[in-house]
Structures are given as C-alpha cells and as structure tokens.
Scaffold this motif. Structure first.
Motif, PDB file in Angstrom:
ATOM      1  N   ASP B  10      25.416  14.327  48.358  1.00  0.00           N
ATOM      2  CA  ASP B  10      24.244  14.704  49.049  1.00  0.00           C
ATOM      3  C   ASP B  10      23.236  13.530  48.862  1.00  0.00           C
ATOM      4  OD1 ASP B  10      22.194  15.387  50.711  1.00  0.00           O
ATOM      5  OD2 ASP B  10      21.843  17.352  49.296  1.00  0.00           O
ATOM      6  N   PRO B  11      23.095  12.577  49.855  1.00  0.00           N
ATOM      7  CA  PRO B  11      22.153  11.495  49.814  1.00  0.00           C
ATOM      8  C   PRO B  11      20.699  11.784  49.641  1.00  0.00           C
ATOM      9  CG  PRO B  11      22.876  11.333  51.981  1.00  0.00           C
ATOM     10  CD  PRO B  11      23.553  12.469  51.207  1.00  0.00           C
ATOM     11  N   SER B  12      20.291  12.952  50.052  1.00  0.00           N
ATOM     12  CA  SER B  12      18.744  13.469  50.236  1.00  0.00           C
ATOM     13  C   SER B  12      18.739  14.563  49.215  1.00  0.00           C
ATOM     14  CB  SER B  12      18.693  13.976  51.495  1.00  0.00           C
ATOM     15  OG  SER B  12      19.206  15.161  51.774  1.00  0.00           O
ATOM     16  N   TYR B  13      17.241  14.629  48.617  1.00  0.00           N
ATOM     17  CA  TYR B  13      17.154  15.451  47.701  1.00  0.00           C
ATOM     18  C   TYR B  13      15.516  16.331  47.923  1.00  0.00           C
ATOM     19  CZ  TYR B  13      16.479  17.342  42.910  1.00  0.00           C
ATOM     20  OH  TYR B  13      16.395  17.967  42.030  1.00  0.00           O
ATOM     21  N   ASP B  14      15.647  17.644  47.681  1.00  0.00           N
ATOM     22  CA  ASP B  14      14.388  18.209  48.011  1.00  0.00           C
ATOM     23  C   ASP B  14      14.049  18.933  46.579  1.00  0.00           C
ATOM     24  OD1 ASP B  14      13.136  18.402  50.371  1.00  0.00           O
ATOM     25  OD2 ASP B  14      15.151  18.787  51.163  1.00  0.00           O
ATOM     26  N   LEU B  15      12.486  18.904  46.387  1.00  0.00           N
ATOM     27  CA  LEU B  15      12.188  19.468  45.050  1.00  0.00           C
ATOM     28  C   LEU B  15      10.714  20.128  45.529  1.00  0.00           C
ATOM     29  CD1 LEU B  15      12.430  19.935  41.894  1.00  0.00           C
ATOM     30  CD2 LEU B  15      11.500  17.746  41.785  1.00  0.00           C
ATOM     31  N   LYS B  16      10.503  21.188  45.151  1.00  0.00           N
ATOM     32  CA  LYS B  16       8.989  21.956  45.374  1.00  0.00           C
ATOM     33  C   LYS B  16       8.489  22.302  44.042  1.00  0.00           C
ATOM     34  CE  LYS B  16       9.292  23.084  50.113  1.00  0.00           C
ATOM     35  NZ  LYS B  16      10.785  22.571  50.424  1.00  0.00           N
ATOM     36  N   ILE B  17       7.534  21.838  43.603  1.00  0.00           N
ATOM     37  CA  ILE B  17       6.652  22.367  42.233  1.00  0.00           C
ATOM     38  C   ILE B  17       5.332  22.982  42.342  1.00  0.00           C
ATOM     39  CG2 ILE B  17       6.175  21.707  40.113  1.00  0.00           C
ATOM     40  CD1 ILE B  17       8.086  19.217  40.532  1.00  0.00           C
ATOM     41  N   PRO B  18       5.088  24.078  41.963  1.00  0.00           N
ATOM     42  CA  PRO B  18       3.915  24.827  42.084  1.00  0.00           C
ATOM     43  C   PRO B  18       2.938  24.211  41.184  1.00  0.00           C
ATOM     44  CG  PRO B  18       5.367  26.434  41.387  1.00  0.00           C
ATOM     45  CD  PRO B  18       6.233  24.986  41.430  1.00  0.00           C
ATOM     46  N   VAL B  19       1.628  24.160  41.575  1.00  0.00           N
ATOM     47  CA  VAL B  19       0.668  23.614  40.800  1.00  0.00           C
ATOM     48  C   VAL B  19      -0.278  24.512  40.799  1.00  0.00           C
ATOM     49  CG1 VAL B  19      -0.866  21.574  40.474  1.00  0.00           C
ATOM     50  CG2 VAL B  19       1.533  20.999  41.349  1.00  0.00           C
ATOM     51  N   ILE B  20      -1.173  25.055  39.388  1.00  0.00           N
ATOM     52  CA  ILE B  20      -2.234  25.897  39.629  1.00  0.00           C
ATOM     53  C   ILE B  20      -3.395  25.299  39.228  1.00  0.00           C
ATOM     54  CG2 ILE B  20      -2.950  27.966  38.483  1.00  0.00           C
ATOM     55  CD1 ILE B  20       0.000  28.304  39.555  1.00  0.00           C
ATOM     56  N   GLY B  21      -4.284  25.499  40.077  1.00  0.00           N
ATOM     57  CA  GLY B  21      -5.594  24.894  39.890  1.00  0.00           C
ATOM     58  C   GLY B  21      -6.393  25.370  38.382  1.00  0.00           C
ATOM     59  N   HIS B  22      -7.102  24.381  38.050  1.00  0.00           N
ATOM     60  CA  HIS B  22      -7.663  24.460  36.636  1.00  0.00           C
ATOM     61  C   HIS B  22      -6.610  24.589  35.352  1.00  0.00           C
ATOM     62  CE1 HIS B  22     -10.775  24.816  39.591  1.00  0.00           C
ATOM     63  NE2 HIS B  22     -11.612  24.199  38.310  1.00  0.00           N
ATOM     64  N   ASP B  23      -5.442  24.456  35.611  1.00  0.00           N
ATOM     65  CA  ASP B  23      -4.411  24.517  34.604  1.00  0.00           C
ATOM     66  C   ASP B  23      -4.348  23.339  33.884  1.00  0.00           C
ATOM     67  OD1 ASP B  23      -2.470  25.355  32.892  1.00  0.00           O
ATOM     68  OD2 ASP B  23      -0.853  25.683  34.285  1.00  0.00           O
ATOM     69  N   PHE B  24      -5.145  22.784  33.110  1.00  0.00           N
ATOM     70  CA  PHE B  24      -5.386  21.539  32.575  1.00  0.00           C
ATOM     71  C   PHE B  24      -4.219  21.532  31.262  1.00  0.00           C
ATOM     72  CE2 PHE B  24      -9.458  21.923  34.387  1.00  0.00           C
ATOM     73  CZ  PHE B  24      -9.532  20.987  35.085  1.00  0.00           C
ATOM     74  N   LEU B  25      -3.891  22.468  30.892  1.00  0.00           N
ATOM     75  CA  LEU B  25      -2.981  22.484  29.651  1.00  0.00           C
ATOM     76  C   LEU B  25      -1.649  22.050  30.131  1.00  0.00           C
ATOM     77  CD1 LEU B  25      -3.694  23.250  26.835  1.00  0.00           C
ATOM     78  CD2 LEU B  25      -2.184  25.376  27.125  1.00  0.00           C
ATOM     79  N   ARG B  26      -1.290  22.532  31.409  1.00  0.00           N
ATOM     80  CA  ARG B  26       0.086  21.755  32.064  1.00  0.00           C
ATOM     81  C   ARG B  26      -0.160  20.743  32.992  1.00  0.00           C
ATOM     82  NH1 ARG B  26       3.268  26.722  34.232  1.00  0.00           N
ATOM     83  NH2 ARG B  26       4.871  25.060  34.616  1.00  0.00           N
ATOM     84  N   ALA B  27      -1.219  20.069  32.891  1.00  0.00           N
ATOM     85  CA  ALA B  27      -1.875  19.027  33.809  1.00  0.00           C
ATOM     86  C   ALA B  27      -0.606  17.922  33.521  1.00  0.00           C
ATOM     87  CB  ALA B  27      -3.046  18.489  33.870  1.00  0.00           C
ATOM     88  N   GLY B  28      -0.061  17.326  34.551  1.00  0.00           N
ATOM     89  CA  GLY B  28       1.108  16.140  34.380  1.00  0.00           C
ATOM     90  C   GLY B  28       2.475  16.671  34.341  1.00  0.00           C
ATOM     91  N   GLU B  29       2.717  17.953  34.077  1.00  0.00           N
ATOM     92  CA  GLU B  29       4.232  18.448  34.144  1.00  0.00           C
ATOM     93  C   GLU B  29       4.750  18.117  35.164  1.00  0.00           C
ATOM     94  OE1 GLU B  29       4.521  22.556  32.512  1.00  0.00           O
ATOM     95  OE2 GLU B  29       3.746  21.898  30.723  1.00  0.00           O
ATOM     96  N   ALA B  30       4.187  18.655  36.488  1.00  0.00           N
ATOM     97  CA  ALA B  30       4.829  18.341  37.881  1.00  0.00           C
ATOM     98  C   ALA B  30       5.311  16.884  38.143  1.00  0.00           C
ATOM     99  CB  ALA B  30       3.774  18.955  38.851  1.00  0.00           C
ATOM    100  N   ALA B  31       4.201  15.768  37.722  1.00  0.00           N
ATOM    101  CA  ALA B  31       4.568  14.479  37.883  1.00  0.00           C
ATOM    102  C   ALA B  31       5.709  14.234  36.957  1.00  0.00           C
ATOM    103  CB  ALA B  31       3.263  13.933  37.745  1.00  0.00           C
ATOM    104  N   SER B  32       5.599  14.587  35.716  1.00  0.00           N
ATOM    105  CA  SER B  32       6.679  14.255  34.794  1.00  0.00           C
ATOM    106  C   SER B  32       7.977  14.655  35.196  1.00  0.00           C
ATOM    107  CB  SER B  32       6.162  14.911  33.366  1.00  0.00           C
ATOM    108  OG  SER B  32       7.452  15.068  32.668  1.00  0.00           O
TER     109      SER B  32
END
Lengths: 122, 149
Positions: B10-32
């Motif tokens: 499959d040449p295409s790829y889809d990914l959705k990641i939720p991000v919670i406001g003010h959740d600084f502890l996990r900030a950067g996990e989605a980008a990672s």
C-alpha cells in the motif's frame, strides 16, 4: 569534535552516557526550543539552561548529538530517563552559557551559521 | 516501538494521533510517533526532518492553546500531508500570528522554551504549502504539505 573532548573542555559531569567518541559537527546555545528547531543542523550539540523534558524531545525530533546543561542546572529523573531511552548523551557543566559556548568555540567547534570555530581561516 | 507500515502493498499511509490540551508531560510524543513512521517509510532525511519539525510545532500549538485536537498524517508517493486540527480559542488575526516573535502564550509556556512566537513561522519555513483556517471560539486547522520527490 568528540563528545569526550567536550566533557574535558567544559569539565562536565556525564549524566547520561552514550558513545562518547561520537563526533559533533556544530554547537548551538539556546533556551528557546523553536530556535533550536529552526537553526540547528545534524549532529549538533545543544547547550541550554532549560531542564524540561521538552529539551530531550526537541533533541529527538532533530537528531541532536547531545545536550549540555549549563550553569550547573541539573535535570530531573524523568528527563534522564527519556534521554536514556533515546541513547541521547546528557552532560552538565558549572560554567554559564556564554563561557561554555566560548570555550568550545575557542577549541574549534563552530556554530550553525558561521560553521567554524576559532583557529580557522575566514 | 515504531509502527511499521506495510509499504510494499500500500503506497499510501494514514495515521491519526489525538493531542490533549495542556498535557505538557506528553508533549512531543505525537511528533515522535510521526517521525518513527516516516523513518520506517524510508523517506528522504530532509523530508523527515521538515515533517518532524512541523509536527512538533503543530503539536505544541495544540497543547499550549487548545482544549483538544489531533495530528493526522497522510503519505502518498508524491507528498506527505499533516493536518493539525483543534477545538480551542482559534486565532484572532492569522497574519499577526504568522509574524516571527508574535505570541499569545503565557509566561509559564515560555519557561518551557516554547511560546516565543516562532511556531507558525517555523512550520511555514518547513512546509511546501501551509493552509491555516481558524474560527474564533471554535478552533484551528493547519494543513501542511511537504513534497517527497
């Protein structure tokens, strides 16, 4: 410049060891992570006074070669843990930012704009 | 662990990641996570770098300013598209928000090394195309396109 030389020059304490013979090409001194994201190149060493987990996250996103915390600021265990998981070397120097950058520049480690340290012809 | 997409079929790829406001502890996990997926897809290093920076800045914007949101990644053979959507206060003046150094982030965000008014300008620099739509009181949507070839 190898990480082991940087440790010697900055009289640094190694908080999270990694391959200390790893070569660093440039360095960047900043407390603003957006500036680091904009200006740094690959295999850049970051010198910073910030000790939040975001510093390690920033390193992960742009593949920094290592982080030196300046003026003796010691990060918390969660920061060390995150760096260990990534194999990211962390160092701590008691020198303040300006002196830390100056010492490394004087020893020949260039920045991300001029790209060369002292001792190189312009 | 990186999620390794089945690229060979499959040449295409889809990914959705939720991000919670003010959740600084996990900030950067989605980008990672996004970075790991792009590495697994074997994209050129410069594309991965630009996409990772964009994803991280967009994620931080949601965490700093919004209540909740998500990062969506779509990869086709020609381009990757990152969509950052949030429910939040929206942007009053998009031109002003695009100016380097303009920020509405509070001081405690600046102490974390963010909120210096460089997020959106950084995303624009990293992207081939950036489209911002925002409704005050409802939320903001960024569409970031980076060409692969």
């Amino acid at each position: 410049m190898r990480l082991s030389e940087i440790v010697k020059i900055l009289q640094a304490e190694v908080l999270v060891p990694a391959d200390m013979e790893r070569d660093v090409l440039t360095a960047c001194g900043a407390d603003l992570m957006s500036d680091v994201l904009t200006f740094s190149k690959e295999r850049t060493l970051l010198l910073t006074g910030l000790t939040t987990p975001q510093v390690v996250r920033t390193a992960e996103i742009i593949d920094l070669a290592g982080i030196v915390f300046v003026r003796g600021k010691r990060p918390g265990p969660e920061v060390l843990e995150l760096a260990r998981a990534q194999g990211l070397p962390l160092m701590l120097t008691r020198f303040p930012m300006y002196e830390s950058c100056g010492l490394l520049f004087q020893a020949g480690l260039g920045g991300c704009m001029l790209g060369r340290g002292a001792g190189h012809e312009p | 662990m990186a999620e390794v997409p089945a690229m060979s079929h499959d040449p295409s790829y889809d990914l959705k990641i939720p991000v919670i406001g003010h959740d600084f502890l996990r900030a950067g996990e989605a980008a990672s996570r996004i970075k790991k997926v792009l590495q697994a897809l074997n994209l050129p290093p410069q594309v991965i770098r630009r996409a990772s920076i964009s994803a991280y800045e967009a994620e931080m914007n949601i965490i700093i300013h919004a209540y909740r949101g998500q990062l969506a990644l779509k990869v086709t053979p020609d381009a990757l598209t990152l969509v950052a959507e949030d429910e939040g206060p929206g942007i009053q003046d998009i031109d002003l928000a695009m100016q380097e150094g303009y920020s509405t982030a509070p001081d405690e965000i600046r102490e974390m090394g963010f909120g210096a008014g460089m997020g959106l300008p950084n995303i624009k620099k990293s992207a081939d195309k950036l489209t911002i739509t925002s409704t005050v009181g409802q939320g903001t949507r960024l569409e970031i396109v980076i060409r692969i070839s």
